[in-house]
Design a protein around this motif. Structure first.
Motif, mmCIF file in Angstrom:
data_model
loop_
_atom_site.group_PDB
_atom_site.id
_atom_site.type_symbol
_atom_site.label_atom_id
_atom_site.label_comp_id
_atom_site.label_asym_id
_atom_site.label_seq_id
_atom_site.Cartn_x
_atom_site.Cartn_y
_atom_site.Cartn_z
ATOM 1 N N ILE A 149 42.729 92.283 49.037
ATOM 2 C CA ILE A 149 43.958 92.814 49.649
ATOM 3 C C ILE A 149 44.820 93.465 48.575
ATOM 4 C CG2 ILE A 149 46.029 92.248 50.964
ATOM 5 C CD1 ILE A 149 43.303 92.056 52.483
ATOM 6 N N PRO A 150 45.270 94.695 48.812
ATOM 7 C CA PRO A 150 46.063 95.413 47.797
ATOM 8 C C PRO A 150 47.376 94.702 47.478
ATOM 9 C CG PRO A 150 45.292 96.918 49.504
ATOM 10 C CD PRO A 150 44.987 95.545 49.980
ATOM 11 N N ALA A 151 47.852 94.944 46.271
ATOM 12 C CA ALA A 151 49.064 94.285 45.788
ATOM 13 C C ALA A 151 50.329 94.723 46.517
ATOM 14 C CB ALA A 151 49.219 94.531 44.283
ATOM 15 N N ARG A 152 50.245 95.791 47.303
ATOM 16 C CA ARG A 152 51.437 96.228 48.045
ATOM 17 C C ARG A 152 51.787 95.257 49.180
ATOM 18 N NH1 ARG A 152 47.426 99.869 49.568
ATOM 19 N NH2 ARG A 152 46.951 99.961 51.807
ATOM 20 N N PHE A 153 50.852 94.388 49.520
ATOM 21 C CA PHE A 153 51.104 93.358 50.522
ATOM 22 C C PHE A 153 51.570 92.080 49.816
ATOM 23 C CE2 PHE A 153 49.485 95.278 54.372
ATOM 24 C CZ PHE A 153 48.575 96.220 53.918
ATOM 25 N N SER A 154 52.692 91.540 50.256
ATOM 26 C CA SER A 154 53.151 90.278 49.699
ATOM 27 C C SER A 154 53.764 89.419 50.795
ATOM 28 C CB SER A 154 54.151 90.498 48.566
ATOM 29 O OG SER A 154 55.312 91.132 49.051
ATOM 30 N N GLY A 155 53.648 88.116 50.618
ATOM 31 C CA GLY A 155 54.214 87.190 51.581
ATOM 32 C C GLY A 155 55.142 86.212 50.893
ATOM 33 N N SER A 156 56.139 85.762 51.643
ATOM 34 C CA SER A 156 57.083 84.794 51.090
ATOM 35 C C SER A 156 57.580 83.889 52.215
ATOM 36 C CB SER A 156 58.255 85.501 50.412
ATOM 37 O OG SER A 156 58.996 86.253 51.365
ATOM 38 N N GLY A 157 58.258 82.812 51.784
ATOM 39 C CA GLY A 157 58.860 81.904 52.753
ATOM 40 C C GLY A 157 58.230 80.538 52.745
ATOM 41 N N SER A 158 58.917 79.613 53.403
ATOM 42 C CA SER A 158 58.417 78.259 53.603
ATOM 43 C C SER A 158 59.269 77.594 54.677
ATOM 44 C CB SER A 158 58.457 77.443 52.305
ATOM 45 O OG SER A 158 59.788 77.241 51.894
ATOM 46 N N GLY A 159 58.756 76.517 55.225
ATOM 47 C CA GLY A 159 59.500 75.835 56.284
ATOM 48 C C GLY A 159 59.368 76.548 57.603
ATOM 49 N N THR A 160 60.410 77.258 58.007
ATOM 50 C CA THR A 160 60.395 77.937 59.300
ATOM 51 C C THR A 160 60.510 79.459 59.215
ATOM 52 O OG1 THR A 160 62.785 77.696 59.565
ATOM 53 C CG2 THR A 160 61.393 75.936 60.491
#
Lengths: 122, 106
Positions: free
Chosen positions: B58-69
Motif C-alpha cells: 500500500i502506497p505511503a500516501r495512505f495513512s490511518g490514525s485513531g483509537s477507541g471510537t
C-alpha cells in the motif's frame, strides 16, 4: 501469492440451500496463522460478515444468520465451504471468501476471492 | 453489536487533493480497526490494519490514525486510481463494517 476462488451455483430457488466453495491456492489452508471467512454484499450496499472457520474446525457465525449458516473445511482439497439454508430474495448478493490474518491484532482480511453473484429467484 | 458509522457518505475531490475519511464506533474498539478500498466490480482490498499499519504494497500516501471510537483514513494526495469506496471494519465479537465513504471526482 495466495489466491482464493469462489465457486457454486449462481441461481438458487427460494427456500432452498445456497452452497458455495472457496478454493485456496498458493498456500495451505491448514496454517494456524489464519482463519477463513465468508462475507457478502448485496448490490449497491455494504459488506456483511457471515462467519468464519479456524483450521481446528471451530466456527463462529454472525448472530443474524447463525440459525441458517454452516461453514466447513476440507483440508485435503484446500477448500472451505458455505451452506446457507432457507434462502429468500434478501440473500441475493455477491459472496466473497476471505482470509483473516491472525498475525494482525485485529485479524484483518488480507486476501479475498473475486466474489460470486448468487441470485435467489424462482 | 458494535456499529460503525462513516462520514461523509460521499467526498468529491480533485486529483492531488487531500482526502480525510472518518469512522466512528458505537463503543471502543481499541486499535482493532481496518480500512479497505473497493472499486466497482472488484473485491475489497486491505489498506490499513490495527488502525495505523499499512498493508503490504500500500502506497505511503495512505495513512490511518485513531483509537477507541474515532478513526481517520487520510489520503495525502489523491491519484486517479484512488477514486473508490472506502470501508472501515472492526473485529470485536464478530467483524462488522461501516457503510462506506465514496470518494469521487469533483
Amino acid at each position: 501469492q495466495v489466491q482464493l476462488q469462489e465457486s457454486g451455483p449462481g441461481l438458487v430457488k427460494p427456500s432452498q440451500t445456497l452452497s458455495l466453495t472457496c478454493t485456496v491456492s498458493g498456500g495451505s489452508i491448514s496454517s494456524g496463522s489464519y482463519y477463513w471467512s465468508w462475507i457478502r454484499q448485496p448490490a449497491g450496499k455494504g459488506l456483511e460478515w457471515i462467519g468464519r472457520i479456524y483450521t481446528s474446525g471451530s466456527t463462529n457465525y454472525n448472530p443474524s444468520l447463525k440459525s441458517r449458516v454452516t461453514i466447513s473445511v476440507d483440508t485435503s482439497k484446500n477448500q472451505f465451504s458455505l451452506k446457507l439454508s432457507s434462502v429468500t430474495a434478501a440473500d441475493t448478493a455477491v459472496y466473497y471468501c476471505a482470509r483473516g490474518n491472525l498475525s494482525t491484532a485485529m485479524v484483518a482480511f488480507d486476501y479475498w476471492g473475486q466474489g460470486t453473484l448468487v441470485t435467489v429467484s424462482s | 453489536e458494535i456499529v460503525l458509522t462513516q462520514s461523509p457518505a460521499t467526498l468529491s475531490l480533485s486529483p492531488g487533493e487531500r482526502a480525510t475519511l472518518s469512522c466512528r464506533a458505537s463503543q471502543s474498539v481499541s486499535s482493532y480497526l481496518a480500512w479497505y478500498q473497493q472499486k466497482p466490480g472488484q473485491a475489497p482490498r486491505l489498506l490499513i490494519y490495527d488502525a495505523s499499519n499499512r498493508a503490504t504494497g500500500i502506497p505511503a500516501r495512505f495513512s490511518g490514525s485513531g483509537s477507541g471510537t474515532d478513526f481517520t483514513l487520510t489520503i495525502s494526495s489523491l491519484e486517479p486510481e484512488d477514486f473508490a469506496v472506502y470501508y472501515c471494519q472492526q473485529r470485536s465479537n464478530w467483524p462488522t463494517f461501516g457503510p462506506g465513504t465514496k470518494v469521487d471526482i469533483k
